[in-house]
Enzyme design. Structure first.
Site, PDB file in Angstrom:
ATOM      1  N   ARG A  13      13.354  13.196  18.499  1.00  0.00           N
ATOM      2  CA  ARG A  13      13.905  12.182  17.599  1.00  0.00           C
ATOM      3  C   ARG A  13      13.706  10.756  18.124  1.00  0.00           C
ATOM      4  O   ARG A  13      13.879   9.786  17.376  1.00  0.00           O
ATOM      5  CB  ARG A  13      15.412  12.418  17.395  1.00  0.00           C
ATOM      6  CG  ARG A  13      15.729  13.742  16.735  1.00  0.00           C
ATOM      7  CD  ARG A  13      17.230  13.891  16.578  1.00  0.00           C
ATOM      8  NE  ARG A  13      17.740  12.877  15.679  1.00  0.00           N
ATOM      9  CZ  ARG A  13      17.828  13.010  14.368  1.00  0.00           C
ATOM     10  NH1 ARG A  13      17.435  14.121  13.796  1.00  0.00           N
ATOM     11  NH2 ARG A  13      18.307  12.038  13.620  1.00  0.00           N
ATOM     12  N   ASN A  67      23.337   6.096  16.591  1.00  0.00           N
ATOM     13  CA  ASN A  67      22.055   6.300  15.917  1.00  0.00           C
ATOM     14  C   ASN A  67      22.129   5.554  14.594  1.00  0.00           C
ATOM     15  O   ASN A  67      23.064   5.775  13.829  1.00  0.00           O
ATOM     16  CB  ASN A  67      21.838   7.805  15.664  1.00  0.00           C
ATOM     17  CG  ASN A  67      20.682   8.065  14.730  1.00  0.00           C
ATOM     18  OD1 ASN A  67      19.720   7.301  14.684  1.00  0.00           O
ATOM     19  ND2 ASN A  67      20.763   9.145  13.965  1.00  0.00           N
ATOM     20  N   GLY A  68      21.157   4.690  14.318  1.00  0.00           N
ATOM     21  CA  GLY A  68      21.163   3.971  13.040  1.00  0.00           C
ATOM     22  C   GLY A  68      21.045   2.477  13.275  1.00  0.00           C
ATOM     23  O   GLY A  68      20.621   2.031  14.340  1.00  0.00           O
ATOM     24  N   HIS A 119     -17.068   3.705  -5.455  1.00  0.00           N
ATOM     25  CA  HIS A 119     -16.348   2.518  -5.929  1.00  0.00           C
ATOM     26  C   HIS A 119     -15.938   1.615  -4.770  1.00  0.00           C
ATOM     27  O   HIS A 119     -15.132   0.708  -4.963  1.00  0.00           O
ATOM     28  CB  HIS A 119     -15.113   2.941  -6.733  1.00  0.00           C
ATOM     29  CG  HIS A 119     -15.459   3.747  -7.942  1.00  0.00           C
ATOM     30  ND1 HIS A 119     -16.001   3.192  -9.079  1.00  0.00           N
ATOM     31  CD2 HIS A 119     -15.387   5.074  -8.178  1.00  0.00           C
ATOM     32  CE1 HIS A 119     -16.228   4.144  -9.972  1.00  0.00           C
ATOM     33  NE2 HIS A 119     -15.869   5.300  -9.448  1.00  0.00           N
ATOM     34  N   LYS A 172      10.503  11.658  15.118  1.00  0.00           N
ATOM     35  CA  LYS A 172      10.376  12.759  14.166  1.00  0.00           C
ATOM     36  C   LYS A 172      11.113  12.479  12.870  1.00  0.00           C
ATOM     37  O   LYS A 172      10.601  12.720  11.786  1.00  0.00           O
ATOM     38  CB  LYS A 172      10.906  14.027  14.827  1.00  0.00           C
ATOM     39  CG  LYS A 172      10.819  15.278  13.971  1.00  0.00           C
ATOM     40  CD  LYS A 172       9.410  15.765  13.900  1.00  0.00           C
ATOM     41  CE  LYS A 172       9.260  17.027  13.081  1.00  0.00           C
ATOM     42  NZ  LYS A 172       7.861  17.176  12.628  1.00  0.00           N
TER      43      LYS A 172
END
Ligand code: M6R
Length: 617
Positions: free
Chosen positions: A27, A102-103, A509, A612
């Site tokens: 994380r 966290n945040g 293109h 993650k």
């Protein structure tokens, strides 16, 4: 994006915390730290860099025995990844309180100004430290830790999971959750907190997912949950359906290598119980959406980010084909802020491995407010997305630890196709015989995925051979187009080289101007048996780029006799229903990117700058 763990109980707290952090390191991995309360008071160790740096720090400055503590692994938002900015942060002039977060605290500048005005000294550049000082200050005034904690979390704006311990209350961890994940692990005489169940699954499989704006009072023998307003909250316990070995490398050199190899099982488990031997699809979890709701759907909007959005792009082909409902796929963060047209007959399908991606949560909340029904395709039990959706189809891929998504992706595509078949049956939009034929073909996929995995030598050798490449282009058509974009994303995130995925039809293109002598181009070649005759069109594209010097690596179906004449290398995958080929053709691209990154000496599980779960907007 950070990982959080908390523990109260008889075990060695530092061992529990480090074990949890090891499992949560995916994380965030730019710094880590722990605080524990020992006989002599609060003790903290923290260190910039990977978790091993913290372990070395603890080995050289041992922590005394403790039975309560908190731990954190960080993905930096405010403040560089330094020892000082690593969590935990201490609060109060006597530093008796420790906090992890966290945040993002959006109003931290205003709160910091308030603290600076009364002379508070800050030890970091983080937003999180503000909360530590505010709680400690208030506690020093009236001595009620829970009241101080509740008052302060009510003042914070943004996204946060916060855990606090205090030297004066050595039996209790306080936690609060708003817009960031938090799960409780229930043990016997011990209890745990984690950003997800991986934090404690080696100790207990009994878990409770903490709801929005809720506070947890965690002790060794009790767990109490209250609302931010002080109200009592009732919660539901669930059982984690995977064990600790599923989240360990199990002898593989990396989690990514293991997760690539797990893919036959991920597809099989996602199909299990949902397709019978005749090929008939049933999805019991859809009960939140009645047959009436399904018949009334006039539009599906798939919202997702990154790899999950490519799974949505692929699922769209099947859902539209069988159910005849128009499908649009949108990046969650773009959808949320463009005033989209959403009605009560819109079905939002939110795809997310973690179920905690903030962009996707914000998109689904917004659509629900406008009256839409939300169906989640999610890999994580108890995740916020699942809790906030009308129905959830779980992808049973098991824990995905490597930052680069692999097995979750093939499971998401599988779930998307199951959804399309199910909607078509309820709406009677495709003959049942055809739907069952598709269902039976889905059942063949785990064996076909195994065959692909058994022959990954060639893409791995190509990855090593191209380790000096400065850029790799990917081309595909139909379901091969999102596969091309996914192949390019894998290469960018793992090997840090420029890579782009294009729709093969778009080549002339513009992108063809990129082709020069020696440019590696990986082409996902559609089946020769495809009704739409896309195969000859892609072969023409290959000829066009070859004529301009491209080095072509083709991923094609076995039996394709034409492609070899025009490509330097061909990686063959088994034949399947052309729509399902994406599940097979993406696997050599995963192995290619992994091998190329390894050849460059890079960490394939924890690429730089990434985490993650992206739990901030
Ligand atoms: O957890 P989610 O599926 O919502 O995550 C979405 C993306 O952040 C994720 O797929 C990301 O793109 C992966 N690192 C790609 O490998």
């Amino acid at each position: 994006m950070c990982g959080i763990v908390g523990y109260v109980g008889p075990k060695s707290t530092v061992d529990v915390l480090l074990g949890g952090l090891r499992r949560l390191e995916y994380r965030g991995y730019d710094s880590a730290g722990v605080s524990v309360i020992t006989e002599s008071g609060l003790e903290t160790r923290k260190k910039a860099g990977k978790l091993d740096n913290l372990v070395a720090e603890i080995d050289s400055h041992l922590l005394a025995e403790s039975h309560i503590g908190i731990g954190h692994t960080r993905w930096a938002t405010h403040g560089a990844p330094t020892d000082g900015n690593a969590h935990p942060h201490l609060g109060g002039s006597r530093s008796k309180l420790s906090l992890i977060h966290n945040g993002i605290i959006e109003n931290f500048s205003e709160l910091k100004a308030e603290l600076l005005a009364v002379g508070t000294q800050f030890a970091s550049d983080t937003d999180s430290e503000v909360a530590a000082h505010l709680i400690a200050r208030e506690y020093d005034e009236h001595g009620d830790l829970l009241k101080s904690f509740r008052n302060v979390v009510n003042r914070l704006h943004g996204a946060f999971t916060i855990l606090v311990i205090h030297e004066d209350q050595p039996d209790m961890v306080l936690a609060a959750r708003r817009n960031a994940p938090l799960v409780i692990g229930l043990g016997h005489g011990e209890n745990f907190l984690g950003s997800d169940v991986a934090a404690f699954v080696e100790h207990t499989k009994r878990a409770i997912s903490v709801g929005q704006d809720e506070i947890v009072i965690l002790r060794a023998d009790s767990v109490e949950i209250i609302g931010f307003d002080g109200s009592t909250v009732t919660s539901e316990e669930f059982t984690v359906d995977w064990d600790a070995t599923a989240a360990s490398k199990g002898g593989w050199p990396s989690f990514m290598a293991k997760e690539i190899a797990d893919q036959p099982q991920a597809v099989a488990d996602t199909l299990m119980g949902r397709v019978d031997s005749e090929g008939r699809v049933s999805i019991p979890e859809m009960h939140g959406l009645s047959a009436e709701d399904i018949k009334n759907i006039d539009r599906i909007i798939i919202v997702a980010c990154g790899t999950a959005s490519y799974a949505g792009d692929i699922a769209k082909y099947g859902i539209e084909k069988w159910s005849r409902i128009p499908v649009q796929v949108e990046l969650s963060h773009e959808f949320r802020y463009r005033n989209p047209i959403v009605t009560k007959n819109t079905l939002i399908v939110a795809i997310s491995q973690s179920g905690e991606t903030m962009d996707t949560l914000m998109a689904t909340r917004y659509a629900r407010d406008l009256g839409a029904k939300v169906l989640a395709i999610c890999n994580t039990q108890g995740a916020t997305l699942a809790r906030e959706s009308d129905a959830t189809i779980y992808t049973h891929a098991g824990p995905e630890v490597a930052v680069a998504s692999t097995k979750a992706f093939v499971a998401q595509i599988t779930a998307g196709y199951l959804l399309g078949l199910y909607l078509a049956e309820v709406r009677q939009s495709t003959p049942i015989g055809e739907l069952q034929r598709m269902g039976r073909e889905l059942l063949r996929l785990p064996a076909l995925v195994s065959d692909v995995i058994d022959s990954l030598i060639q893409p791995k050798e190509l990855g090593m051979e191209l380790s000096d490449a400065k850029s790799v282009l990917f081309l595909g058509r139909n379901v091969g187009f999102p596969v091309a974009m996914e192949g390019a994303l894998k290469l960018k995130e793992l090997a840090y080289i420029h890579a782009e995925g294009f729709a093969a039809g778009e080549l002339k293109h513009g992108p063809i101007a990129l082709i020069e002598e020696g440019q590696p181009v990986i082409v996902i070649v559609p089946s020769m048996r495809d009704d739409e005759s896309l195969h000859p069109k892609v072969i023409s594209n290959i000829q066009e780029i070859r004529a301009r010097g491209a080095k072509v690596i083709a991923i094609a179906e076995e039996g394709d006799t034409e492609v070899s004449q025009w490509s330097e290398h061909v990686i063959f995958v088994p034949q399947t229903e052309p729509l399902f080929a994406s599940i097979l053709t993406v696997i050599p691209l995963q192995a290619f990117a992994m091998a190329l990154a390894e050849a460059k000496g890079l960490d394939v599980d924890q690429p730089r700058n990434l985490a993650k779960s992206v739990t901030v907007e």
